[in-house]
Design a protein around this motif. Sequence first.
Motif, PDB file in Angstrom:
ATOM      1  N   ILE A 170      42.293   7.457  12.008  1.00 56.67           N
ATOM      2  CA  ILE A 170      42.936   7.919  13.246  1.00 56.67           C
ATOM      3  C   ILE A 170      41.889   8.342  14.267  1.00 56.67           C
ATOM      4  CG2 ILE A 170      44.578   9.568  14.241  1.00 56.67           C
ATOM      5  CD1 ILE A 170      45.669   9.980  11.386  1.00 56.67           C
ATOM      6  N   GLY A 171      42.075   7.966  15.518  1.00 60.81           N
ATOM      7  CA  GLY A 171      41.201   8.446  16.584  1.00 60.81           C
ATOM      8  C   GLY A 171      40.963   7.395  17.652  1.00 60.81           C
ATOM      9  N   GLU A 172      40.488   7.849  18.806  1.00 62.67           N
ATOM     10  CA  GLU A 172      40.225   6.951  19.935  1.00 62.67           C
ATOM     11  C   GLU A 172      38.771   6.524  20.032  1.00 62.67           C
ATOM     12  OE1 GLU A 172      43.626   7.967  23.201  1.00 62.67           O
ATOM     13  OE2 GLU A 172      41.809   9.192  23.293  1.00 62.67           O
ATOM     14  N   ASP A 173      37.877   7.187  19.339  1.00 63.85           N
ATOM     15  CA  ASP A 173      36.463   6.833  19.358  1.00 63.85           C
ATOM     16  C   ASP A 173      36.307   5.388  18.852  1.00 63.85           C
ATOM     17  OD1 ASP A 173      33.681   6.510  18.704  1.00 63.85           O
ATOM     18  OD2 ASP A 173      33.481   8.685  18.564  1.00 63.85           O
ATOM     19  N   PRO A 174      35.640   4.514  19.626  1.00 61.13           N
ATOM     20  CA  PRO A 174      35.516   3.101  19.218  1.00 61.13           C
ATOM     21  C   PRO A 174      34.911   2.895  17.837  1.00 61.13           C
ATOM     22  CG  PRO A 174      34.840   3.367  21.505  1.00 61.13           C
ATOM     23  CD  PRO A 174      35.046   4.756  20.959  1.00 61.13           C
ATOM     24  N   ARG A 175      34.092   3.853  17.371  1.00 62.11           N
ATOM     25  CA  ARG A 175      33.489   3.681  16.046  1.00 62.11           C
ATOM     26  C   ARG A 175      34.549   3.672  14.949  1.00 62.11           C
ATOM     27  NH1 ARG A 175      29.964   9.084  15.484  1.00 62.11           N
ATOM     28  NH2 ARG A 175      30.543   9.356  17.658  1.00 62.11           N
ATOM     29  N   LEU A 176      35.686   4.317  15.189  1.00 58.42           N
ATOM     30  CA  LEU A 176      36.711   4.426  14.156  1.00 58.42           C
ATOM     31  C   LEU A 176      37.422   3.095  13.912  1.00 58.42           C
ATOM     32  CD1 LEU A 176      38.058   7.928  15.150  1.00 58.42           C
ATOM     33  CD2 LEU A 176      36.689   7.351  13.140  1.00 58.42           C
ATOM     34  N   LYS A 177      37.585   2.310  14.965  1.00 60.55           N
ATOM     35  CA  LYS A 177      38.151   0.966  14.782  1.00 60.55           C
ATOM     36  C   LYS A 177      37.206   0.109  13.952  1.00 60.55           C
ATOM     37  CE  LYS A 177      40.092  -2.942  17.340  1.00 60.55           C
ATOM     38  NZ  LYS A 177      40.399  -3.507  18.677  1.00 60.55           N
ATOM     39  N   LEU A 198      40.115  11.615   9.864  1.00 66.69           N
ATOM     40  CA  LEU A 198      40.329  12.203  11.179  1.00 66.69           C
ATOM     41  C   LEU A 198      39.078  12.057  12.026  1.00 66.69           C
ATOM     42  CD1 LEU A 198      42.151  15.530  10.159  1.00 66.69           C
ATOM     43  CD2 LEU A 198      43.186  13.385  10.942  1.00 66.69           C
ATOM     44  N   PRO A 199      39.214  12.053  13.350  1.00 63.25           N
ATOM     45  CA  PRO A 199      38.048  11.892  14.228  1.00 63.25           C
ATOM     46  C   PRO A 199      37.180  13.143  14.260  1.00 63.25           C
ATOM     47  CG  PRO A 199      40.009  12.310  15.534  1.00 63.25           C
ATOM     48  CD  PRO A 199      40.477  12.151  14.118  1.00 63.25           C
ATOM     49  N   ILE A 200      36.020  13.026  14.906  1.00 58.22           N
ATOM     50  CA  ILE A 200      35.100  14.154  15.002  1.00 58.22           C
ATOM     51  C   ILE A 200      35.744  15.320  15.746  1.00 58.22           C
ATOM     52  CG2 ILE A 200      32.931  14.943  16.032  1.00 58.22           C
ATOM     53  CD1 ILE A 200      31.714  12.270  15.342  1.00 58.22           C
ATOM     54  N   LEU A 201      36.375  15.040  16.888  1.00 55.64           N
ATOM     55  CA  LEU A 201      37.076  16.084  17.629  1.00 55.64           C
ATOM     56  C   LEU A 201      38.495  16.208  17.091  1.00 55.64           C
ATOM     57  CD1 LEU A 201      35.912  15.257  21.265  1.00 55.64           C
ATOM     58  CD2 LEU A 201      34.968  16.953  19.684  1.00 55.64           C
ATOM     59  N   PRO A 202      38.986  17.429  16.898  1.00 50.21           N
ATOM     60  CA  PRO A 202      40.296  17.598  16.264  1.00 50.21           C
ATOM     61  C   PRO A 202      41.438  17.004  17.079  1.00 50.21           C
ATOM     62  CG  PRO A 202      39.483  19.690  17.144  1.00 50.21           C
ATOM     63  CD  PRO A 202      38.347  18.717  17.219  1.00 50.21           C
ATOM     64  N   PRO A 231      27.500   8.201  20.455  1.00 48.09           N
ATOM     65  CA  PRO A 231      27.275   7.096  19.504  1.00 48.09           C
ATOM     66  C   PRO A 231      28.410   6.079  19.497  1.00 48.09           C
ATOM     67  CG  PRO A 231      26.623   9.168  18.519  1.00 48.09           C
ATOM     68  CD  PRO A 231      27.320   9.514  19.803  1.00 48.09           C
ATOM     69  N   GLY A 232      29.655   6.570  19.527  1.00 48.51           N
ATOM     70  CA  GLY A 232      30.793   5.658  19.529  1.00 48.51           C
ATOM     71  C   GLY A 232      30.898   4.862  20.809  1.00 48.51           C
ATOM     72  N   HIS A 259      29.292  -0.007  16.369  1.00 46.97           N
ATOM     73  CA  HIS A 259      29.050  -0.588  15.045  1.00 46.97           C
ATOM     74  C   HIS A 259      28.049   0.244  14.250  1.00 46.97           C
ATOM     75  CE1 HIS A 259      28.873  -3.759  12.003  1.00 46.97           C
ATOM     76  NE2 HIS A 259      27.571  -3.550  11.963  1.00 46.97           N
ATOM     77  N   ASP A 260      26.942   0.616  14.876  1.00 48.51           N
ATOM     78  CA  ASP A 260      25.935   1.428  14.184  1.00 48.51           C
ATOM     79  C   ASP A 260      26.497   2.792  13.810  1.00 48.51           C
ATOM     80  OD1 ASP A 260      23.937  -0.522  14.397  1.00 48.51           O
ATOM     81  OD2 ASP A 260      23.381   0.155  16.393  1.00 48.51           O
ATOM     82  N   ALA A 261      27.267   3.404  14.727  1.00 50.43           N
ATOM     83  CA  ALA A 261      27.858   4.705  14.455  1.00 50.43           C
ATOM     84  C   ALA A 261      28.873   4.618  13.315  1.00 50.43           C
ATOM     85  CB  ALA A 261      28.526   5.253  15.711  1.00 50.43           C
ATOM     86  N   ALA A 262      29.637   3.531  13.288  1.00 42.71           N
ATOM     87  CA  ALA A 262      30.602   3.337  12.208  1.00 42.71           C
ATOM     88  C   ALA A 262      29.898   3.125  10.876  1.00 42.71           C
ATOM     89  CB  ALA A 262      31.500   2.150  12.521  1.00 42.71           C
TER      90      ALA A 262
END
Length: 259
Positions: free
Chosen positions: A9-16, A55-59, A237-238, A243-246
Amino acid sequence: MENEKWLVIGEDPRLKELATMLRSPSRTVFYKRTSVWNEELNKLVLEFQPNRIILPILPLKIEVEQLYGISQVKFYTGRLTMHWKHLLERNETNCYLQQESFIWQNARLTAEGFIATFYGLEQKCIYGQNFTIAGFGRTAKMLASLLVKMGANVHIVARSVVQVSEAKAYGYKATNLDDRKWSINDGIFINTIPAKWITESFQEHVPVVLYDLASEPGCLDIDADQLQTYVLLPSLPGKYFAHDAATILCKAIEEEENC
């Protein structure tokens, strides 16, 4: 073997990117792009029945009275509010932000992300520029090292006697944050302290342009309109190296899974 069902879950591109990396023949992974836990997400959890949730880095903001379908779920978390900690107190939780290898690698990508942001916004070279960095934690250390290698002048300001002493030992100019003798007449100011420390009493020390690398809500305890330019830069990073962050996040989670 357990049939693993993961929800990222999350909007940060690294999560996808992370969701793609986690998939395997024995693992079903679903990615949900959102910044809130609402009724829609409750419905998704009940239908998908995950046994792992990242969960993402930010709550996530919570817009429901109760989280459904999580009683047997193992959580991987970033930062958690007290409300989140209460909601997950009966769940097995693992905070990837407490893994040193992830923290340092993420700090390195954050430092590189700032350089990319600086070039785009300032359209100046790093060489010969004066930078003042508030704080001397992992992100500040990686950023200061990178800037100096590129020919910049770096000044560290921090409240901790340990951090000020450490910065001096590294060869940086360093000053206690509460010392009223320091101020910025020219140069670039960067905050890395994850607290609202810039109050009215500090405003005269801080330039009209401020880059904030701390997570939301940032370092301001004044109205942002009182500064000419305030640039909050969470999740660099995201943004620049999804990709590197993920990859480093995936490694941290896989290591915890295999413990």
